[in-house]
Design a protein around this motif. Structure first.
Motif, mmCIF file in Angstrom:
data_model
loop_
_atom_site.group_PDB
_atom_site.id
_atom_site.type_symbol
_atom_site.label_atom_id
_atom_site.label_comp_id
_atom_site.label_asym_id
_atom_site.label_seq_id
_atom_site.Cartn_x
_atom_site.Cartn_y
_atom_site.Cartn_z
ATOM 1 N N ILE A 15 -12.466 -18.055 -3.701
ATOM 2 C CA ILE A 15 -13.191 -16.838 -2.727
ATOM 3 C C ILE A 15 -12.223 -15.815 -2.810
ATOM 4 C CG2 ILE A 15 -14.159 -15.872 -0.790
ATOM 5 C CD1 ILE A 15 -15.157 -18.895 -0.170
ATOM 6 N N ALA A 16 -10.952 -16.019 -2.377
ATOM 7 C CA ALA A 16 -10.053 -14.776 -2.428
ATOM 8 C C ALA A 16 -8.841 -15.237 -2.857
ATOM 9 C CB ALA A 16 -9.720 -14.480 -0.673
ATOM 10 N N PRO A 17 -8.642 -15.179 -4.063
ATOM 11 C CA PRO A 17 -7.095 -15.544 -4.724
ATOM 12 C C PRO A 17 -6.092 -14.647 -4.354
ATOM 13 C CG PRO A 17 -8.606 -14.608 -6.458
ATOM 14 C CD PRO A 17 -9.370 -14.664 -5.118
ATOM 15 N N GLU A 18 -6.245 -13.412 -3.838
ATOM 16 C CA GLU A 18 -5.190 -12.780 -3.586
ATOM 17 C C GLU A 18 -4.330 -13.215 -2.275
ATOM 18 O OE1 GLU A 18 -9.010 -10.496 -2.090
ATOM 19 O OE2 GLU A 18 -8.081 -11.982 -3.872
ATOM 20 N N LEU A 19 -5.027 -13.924 -1.391
ATOM 21 C CA LEU A 19 -4.474 -14.799 -0.332
ATOM 22 C C LEU A 19 -3.379 -15.758 -0.968
ATOM 23 C CD1 LEU A 19 -7.348 -15.646 2.146
ATOM 24 C CD2 LEU A 19 -5.516 -13.651 2.209
ATOM 25 N N MET A 20 -3.781 -16.333 -1.948
ATOM 26 C CA MET A 20 -2.728 -17.375 -2.738
ATOM 27 C C MET A 20 -1.614 -16.716 -3.047
ATOM 28 S SD MET A 20 -4.082 -20.231 -2.252
ATOM 29 C CE MET A 20 -4.819 -19.895 -0.776
ATOM 30 N N ILE A 21 -1.921 -15.375 -3.593
ATOM 31 C CA ILE A 21 -0.505 -14.476 -4.123
ATOM 32 C C ILE A 21 0.282 -14.103 -2.958
ATOM 33 C CG2 ILE A 21 -0.125 -12.322 -5.241
ATOM 34 C CD1 ILE A 21 -2.334 -12.621 -7.126
ATOM 35 N N GLY B 172 -0.209 -7.950 -1.965
ATOM 36 C CA GLY B 172 -1.392 -8.816 -1.709
ATOM 37 C C GLY B 172 -2.842 -7.802 -1.626
ATOM 38 N N CYS B 173 -2.443 -6.471 -0.982
ATOM 39 C CA CYS B 173 -3.573 -5.592 -1.266
ATOM 40 C C CYS B 173 -3.755 -5.094 -2.767
ATOM 41 C CB CYS B 173 -3.099 -4.413 -0.518
ATOM 42 S SG CYS B 173 -3.203 -4.531 1.193
ATOM 43 N N PHE B 174 -2.565 -4.952 -3.450
ATOM 44 C CA PHE B 174 -2.645 -4.651 -4.947
ATOM 45 C C PHE B 174 -3.565 -5.617 -5.750
ATOM 46 C CE2 PHE B 174 -1.192 -4.615 -9.251
ATOM 47 C CZ PHE B 174 -1.643 -3.042 -9.813
ATOM 48 N N ILE C 3 -14.786 -4.510 -3.393
ATOM 49 C CA ILE C 3 -13.355 -5.189 -3.150
ATOM 50 C C ILE C 3 -12.224 -4.474 -3.539
ATOM 51 C CG2 ILE C 3 -12.388 -6.946 -4.352
ATOM 52 C CD1 ILE C 3 -15.163 -8.522 -4.404
ATOM 53 N N VAL C 4 -12.547 -3.469 -4.548
ATOM 54 C CA VAL C 4 -11.533 -2.721 -5.130
ATOM 55 C C VAL C 4 -10.740 -1.426 -3.877
ATOM 56 C CG1 VAL C 4 -10.832 -0.747 -6.464
ATOM 57 C CG2 VAL C 4 -12.050 -2.404 -7.456
ATOM 58 N N CYS C 5 -11.896 -1.376 -2.966
ATOM 59 C CA CYS C 5 -11.361 -0.290 -2.080
ATOM 60 C C CYS C 5 -11.056 -0.879 -0.747
ATOM 61 C CB CYS C 5 -12.706 0.868 -1.733
ATOM 62 S SG CYS C 5 -13.242 1.537 -3.177
ATOM 63 N N LEU D 9 -6.836 -1.288 4.943
ATOM 64 C CA LEU D 9 -6.263 -2.042 5.319
ATOM 65 C C LEU D 9 -4.645 -2.145 5.448
ATOM 66 C CD1 LEU D 9 -6.219 -5.078 6.962
ATOM 67 C CD2 LEU D 9 -6.098 -6.141 4.771
ATOM 68 N N PHE D 10 -4.153 -1.672 4.235
ATOM 69 C CA PHE D 10 -2.804 -1.312 3.936
ATOM 70 C C PHE D 10 -2.285 -0.108 4.822
ATOM 71 C CE2 PHE D 10 0.273 0.903 1.418
ATOM 72 C CZ PHE D 10 1.448 0.067 1.192
ATOM 73 N N LEU D 11 -3.293 0.759 4.719
ATOM 74 C CA LEU D 11 -2.749 1.967 5.481
ATOM 75 C C LEU D 11 -2.580 1.945 6.840
ATOM 76 C CD1 LEU D 11 -4.851 4.585 3.343
ATOM 77 C CD2 LEU D 11 -2.188 4.199 3.289
ATOM 78 N N ALA D 12 -3.588 0.941 7.469
ATOM 79 C CA ALA D 12 -3.562 0.916 8.854
ATOM 80 C C ALA D 12 -2.514 0.015 9.095
ATOM 81 C CB ALA D 12 -4.845 0.122 9.134
#
Length: 463
Positions: free
Chosen positions: A92-98, A352-354, A387-389, A394-397
């Motif tokens: 579902i969210a592979p960026e969490l694994m990264i 993670g955000c990238f 998903i891109v945006c 989240l990162f800026l906050a």
């Protein structure tokens, strides 16, 4: 059945399914000629597409994820359930694994460097200060006996590698007190106790740690080979202007991000079942290494246990400090989904955000996909851009909160609002993509069953 045997069985199933009757009659766009020749070398079946994507996703999730050492009191059901949860999270969210792998990579590197600096320097000082008793006859036997009985852990210390750092953070060192397991030591606790002489320095080599690992270079190479072959096929289809299914695009996105996590976990032992035992030598008991009755009682509450098991895993993966609610010490294990320290938080957050933005960007490859309905086309584009945006605010906050420190009530409320809205947008967008991906299998575009003509990539000359 070993990993290699299981994988060989799956590949055999893939070959068998290639000879089964075609499922191309589910397509209302595909021509009759291709569906009537499932065994033709120029066509592929729906079974081929599903099995190819399934094997690639299996290699990306089940085989690529490097879990921590399970608890000594955990059942096989609990261990498998956690592995399935990580598999679903990676899908579902592979960026969490990264994000998880990046935190563990920085933590393992910092731990290895810290141990080398601490005990490597002590070993150098110990050897430089040693006296040569062969040059003098005035050395007393009592002095030699006294010096030999003094704990000198640095003298036999061997240089730690990244593998040692990963092993320490994944729960590799179990403290035994009075012959009974007490708690899994963190690298900070191990460093402190060895320095104080409470425990002996664990003299375990990198080869011994790798011997405990269930994943060798061959199994990792097979998983990467499956990923590479899948990517090569998609690139070849793109080069010959052959359509690609949405399922293949999604599989490509998961595979691309999983390869990054796989690289970060390359030195981490895989599926280690038993930790290295360290015995407590001091007379005082390390009573501060377990939860008190209040913490255990809170966790045993039904509502608290159910809520923490839902919130904790995701918070642990992104680095939220929720260790006070984790039941790990009661089951003699490291934090189930943790195993990292607070190193380079800003870099980890950025990666993670990238990664999330890249994940959505790969789904934009289906921007001009031939959907049956115009509404589905718009939904796919909107969800991909969502998903891109979503990671950007989240990162800026989080970055703004780290920069400002005390933001006041309004700033805190704004940050909480962003932290709630951004994941919500991502979840809705991800579910939308999955639904559209499944619906697209009802009717695939013309040419999606045509296979790549590999001979066109081979240089030849006319005689």
């Amino acid at each position: 059945m070993t990993l290699l045997q299981a994988y060989a069985v799956l590949v055999y199933i893939q070959l068998v399914c290639a000879s089964l009757p075609s499922l191309n009659d589910t397509s209302i766009i595909h021509t009759l000629d291709t569906s009537d020749s499932p065994c033709s070398n120029s066509t592929r079946t729906l079974w081929n597409i599903l099995l190819s994507c399934g094997l690639t996703l299996f290699a990306c999730t089940w085989t690529a994820i490097h879990t921590n050492i399970p608890g000594m009191e955990e059942s096989r059901v609990a261990i498998t359930s956690r592995r399935v949860f990580l598999m679903v999270a990676a899908l579902i969210a592979p960026e969490l694994m990264i994000t998880w792998a990046t935190r563990q990579f920085f933590s393992a590197r910092a731990t290895a460097k810290k141990f080398n600096n601490e005990f490597g320097a002590q070993r150098a000082q110990t050897h430089s200060g040693d006296r040569d008793i062969s040059e003098g006859t005035a050395t007393l036997f009592s002095d030699i006996r006294e010096s030999s009985s003094t704990p000198r852990p640095a003298e036999e210390f061997k240089e730690w590698t990244m593998t040692h750092g990963f092993f320490a953070w994944m729960g590799g060192f179990m403290l035994y007190v009075d012959g009974k397991p007490r708690v899994t030591l963190t690298p900070h606790e191990l460093l402190e106790f060895v320095g104080d002489g409470y425990v002996d320095m664990p003299l375990i080599s990198e080869a011994e740690i790798n011997d405990r690992s269930k994943g060798d270079g061959l199994s990792k190479a097979i998983a990467l080979l499956q990923l590479a072959w899948f990517v090569v096929q998609l690139v070849a289809r793109y080069g010959q202007n052959l359509p690609i299914t949405l399922l293949e695009i999604d599989t490509l996105a998961v595979a691309a991000l999983t390869c990054v996590a796989y690289g970060l976990w390359w030195k981490k032992p895989k599926d280690v079942g038993c930790p290295y035992i360290i015995h407590w030598k001091a007379r005082i008991s390390p009573s501060d290494l377990t939860y008190d009755e209040a913490d255990v009682g809170f966790f045993q509450a039904g509502w608290a246990r159910s809520s923490i098991y839902i919130v904790y895993p995701f918070g642990s993966l992104i680095g939220v400090n929720v260790s006070m609610f984790d039941p790990a010490p009661r089951s003699h294990q490291v934090v189930s989904l943790g195993g990292y320290g607070k190193y380079h938080d800003m870099i980890v957050l950025l990666i993670g955000c990238f990664s999330g933005m890249v994940f959505g960007g790969i789904h934009c490859l289906g921007w001009n996909y031939l959907f049956q309905r115009h509404a589905e086309h718009i939904l796919w584009r909107t969800a991909s851009l969502g998903i891109v945006c979503a990671p950007v605010p989240l990162f800026l906050a989080i970055r703004y909160a780290m920069w400002m420190g005390n933001m006041g009530d309004f700033g805190m409320a704004s940050e909480i609002l962003v932290l709630l809205i951004s994941p919500f947008i991502y979840i809705v967008a991800r579910i939308t993509l999955i639904v559209l991906m499944m619906l697209s299998l009802r009717s695939l575009p013309l040419g999606v069953y045509d296979t790549v003509a590999w001979t066109t990539f081979i240089p030849h000359f006319n005689m």
